[in-house]
Design a protein around this motif. Structure first.
Motif, PDB file in Angstrom:
ATOM      1  N   SER A 149      -3.822   5.076  -6.858  1.00 28.94           N
ATOM      2  CA  SER A 149      -2.790   4.215  -7.298  1.00 28.94           C
ATOM      3  C   SER A 149      -1.099   4.883  -7.474  1.00 28.94           C
ATOM      4  O   SER A 149      -1.064   5.343  -8.217  1.00 28.94           O
ATOM      5  N   ALA A 203     -10.654  -4.172   0.377  1.00 26.93           N
ATOM      6  CA  ALA A 203     -10.291  -6.232   0.122  1.00 26.93           C
ATOM      7  C   ALA A 203      -8.514  -5.887   0.604  1.00 26.93           C
ATOM      8  O   ALA A 203      -8.327  -6.670   1.842  1.00 26.93           O
ATOM      9  N   ILE A 204      -7.947  -4.901   0.653  1.00 25.15           N
ATOM     10  CA  ILE A 204      -6.753  -4.807   1.596  1.00 25.15           C
ATOM     11  C   ILE A 204      -7.242  -4.698   2.817  1.00 25.15           C
ATOM     12  O   ILE A 204      -6.479  -5.309   3.638  1.00 25.15           O
ATOM     13  N   VAL A 205      -8.183  -4.193   3.457  1.00 22.08           N
ATOM     14  CA  VAL A 205      -8.515  -4.264   5.296  1.00 22.08           C
ATOM     15  C   VAL A 205      -9.112  -5.509   5.434  1.00 22.08           C
ATOM     16  O   VAL A 205      -8.778  -6.137   6.394  1.00 22.08           O
ATOM     17  N   ASP A 241      -1.858   3.829   0.425  1.00 24.67           N
ATOM     18  CA  ASP A 241      -0.824   4.284   0.465  1.00 24.67           C
ATOM     19  C   ASP A 241      -2.140   2.399   2.149  1.00 24.67           C
ATOM     20  O   ASP A 241      -2.486   3.201   2.646  1.00 24.67           O
ATOM     21  N   SER A 242      -1.370   1.699   1.958  1.00 25.99           N
ATOM     22  CA  SER A 242      -2.033   0.716   2.808  1.00 25.99           C
ATOM     23  C   SER A 242      -1.796   1.161   4.446  1.00 25.99           C
ATOM     24  O   SER A 242      -2.601   0.952   4.958  1.00 25.99           O
ATOM     25  N   GLU A 243      -0.932   1.291   4.126  1.00 24.66           N
ATOM     26  CA  GLU A 243      -0.086   1.530   6.430  1.00 24.66           C
ATOM     27  C   GLU A 243      -1.509   2.014   6.925  1.00 24.66           C
ATOM     28  O   GLU A 243      -1.471   2.142   7.712  1.00 24.66           O
ATOM     29  N   LEU A 265      -5.086   0.958   7.092  1.00 25.43           N
ATOM     30  CA  LEU A 265      -5.033  -0.384   8.388  1.00 25.43           C
ATOM     31  C   LEU A 265      -3.973  -0.335   9.852  1.00 25.43           C
ATOM     32  O   LEU A 265      -5.110  -0.599  10.259  1.00 25.43           O
ATOM     33  N   GLU A 286      -8.139  -8.012   3.933  1.00 25.52           N
ATOM     34  CA  GLU A 286      -7.374  -8.968   3.485  1.00 25.52           C
ATOM     35  C   GLU A 286      -6.092  -9.389   4.641  1.00 25.52           C
ATOM     36  O   GLU A 286      -5.407 -10.133   5.472  1.00 25.52           O
ATOM     37  N   HIS A 287      -6.196  -7.953   5.219  1.00 23.40           N
ATOM     38  CA  HIS A 287      -4.664  -7.474   6.192  1.00 23.40           C
ATOM     39  C   HIS A 287      -4.756  -7.009   7.508  1.00 23.40           C
ATOM     40  O   HIS A 287      -4.099  -6.987   8.519  1.00 23.40           O
ATOM     41  N   GLU A 345     -11.490  -2.126  -3.890  1.00 27.31           N
ATOM     42  CA  GLU A 345      -9.994  -2.457  -2.916  1.00 27.31           C
ATOM     43  C   GLU A 345     -10.046  -1.614  -2.179  1.00 27.31           C
ATOM     44  O   GLU A 345      -8.800  -2.779  -1.093  1.00 27.31           O
ATOM     45  N   VAL A 346      -9.615  -0.749  -1.454  1.00 25.42           N
ATOM     46  CA  VAL A 346      -9.442  -0.350   0.336  1.00 25.42           C
ATOM     47  C   VAL A 346     -10.279  -1.715   1.237  1.00 25.42           C
ATOM     48  O   VAL A 346      -9.790  -1.784   2.030  1.00 25.42           O
TER      49      VAL A 346
END
Length: 324
Positions: free
Chosen positions: A240, A275-277, A243-245, A248, A279-280, A272-273
């Protein structure tokens, strides 16, 4: 250039900062004369004295509270919590004071504290010594959570954590404290926080993991390669913020995602990982996201410990499932 283990790299990073920054203070239970329960502070008191390396009572709430007070007065405390399972008494200070000092003072003060603690199981420890509750701390605004997976990353990320003006929880994967040695130059070169590390490039599936599970994931990737499956392995490193970029971008190439962590499944960082993928990067996926995790129960005693920690077999099977 010394060839050292992770535990030695952690001690070396603390020694560098103690030698080069007079505001750095190391404290905790048995960190001085004994050198720490895992020897992560071995030799520091002899070299820097008892004013800079301080033994404390068995009182985690007091240790965290002392850190807040020290940080407010210009010091940079680096505290050791002997096991992650002992962090709960310190949560009051971490959540209510450490994480909020900058916000509470409207930016006039910061709280440059590092809370070091062993993370996870695999060493046949008794109850309360094998916790992996990183999601609890990652949920707290104002707290950065970091978990290295090799000696080199432990050295570089701990240096960066100590230099960070806001509080950092530094999780040290107990199972690989002495698993492998790496050549590390003791040059004070920090690694960047808040970024993932791509440890192995691949084309068929992205596997995201952190801490000790990185070792198992890399072994699984080798077995998968022998079956003709190319796995890209990403070490989250900073739990936390994520690094979502990097994640993705990897999923956009591979189209598949498997998340591996030792912590229990429910409400964990892996969710959370995912969810990020979702969502985006949903339209990049060609298969559902798969998680390989610990179970939603207390970590068992050592006879069943290896049944709790995700195995290489479980990881390989999960990847085969998303490939198929």
């Amino acid at each position: 250039m010394p060839r050292i283990t992770m535990i030695e790299a952690i001690a070396m990073a603390q020694a560098w900062e103690l030698a080069h920054d007079p505001s750095v203070v190391v404290l905790g239970e048995d960190v001085g004369r004994s050198g720490g329960v895992f020897r992560a502070t071995a030799g520091l008191m002899e070299r820097f004295g008892s004013d800079r390396v301080q033994d404390t009572p068995l009182a985690e709430n007091m240790i965290a509270g002392m850190c807040v007070g020290m940080a407010a007065q210009g010091l940079k405390p680096v505290a050791e919590i002997q096991f992650m399972g002992f962090v709960y008494p310190a949560i009051d200070q971490i959540v209510n004071h450490m994480s909020r000092l900058r916000h509470r003072t409207r930016g006039r003060m910061s709280c440059p504290v590092v809370m070091r603690m062993p993370h996870g199981g695999g060493i046949h420890a008794p109850e309360h010594h094998s916790e992996a509750v990183e999601s609890m701390l990652a949920h707290v605004p104002g707290i950065r959570v970091v978990c290295p997976s090799s000696p080199a990353r432990a050295y570089g990320l701990l240096l960066a954590a100590i230099r960070e003006p806001d509080p950092v929880v530094f999780l040290e994967p107990t199972r690989i404290y002495r698993y492998v040695k790496q050549d590390i130059a003791d040059d004070g070169a920090a690694l960047p926080l808040d970024v993932c590390y791509v440890l192995r490039e691949g084309e068929d599936v992205t596997i995201v993991t952190w801490g000790a599970m990185t070792v198992d994931v890399l072994q699984a990737a080798e077995q998968l390669a022998a079956r003709g499956i190319s796995a890209e392995v990403i070490d989250l490193a900073t739990i936390s913020p994520i690094d979502s970029e990097t994640i993705l971008e990897s999923v956009a190439r591979t189209g598949r995602l498997v998340i591996v962590h030792e912590a229990a499944r429910n409400c964990a960082v892996g969710a959370e990982v995912a969810a990020i993928v979702a969502e985006h990067g949903l339209f990049d996926l060609v298969a559902p996201i798969k998680r390989v995790t610990g179970y939603d129960t207390v970590v068992p005693l050592y006879r069943l410990e290896n049944e709790f920690i995700p195995s290489v077999v479980r990881i390989v099977d999960a990847v085969k499932e998303v490939i198929e």
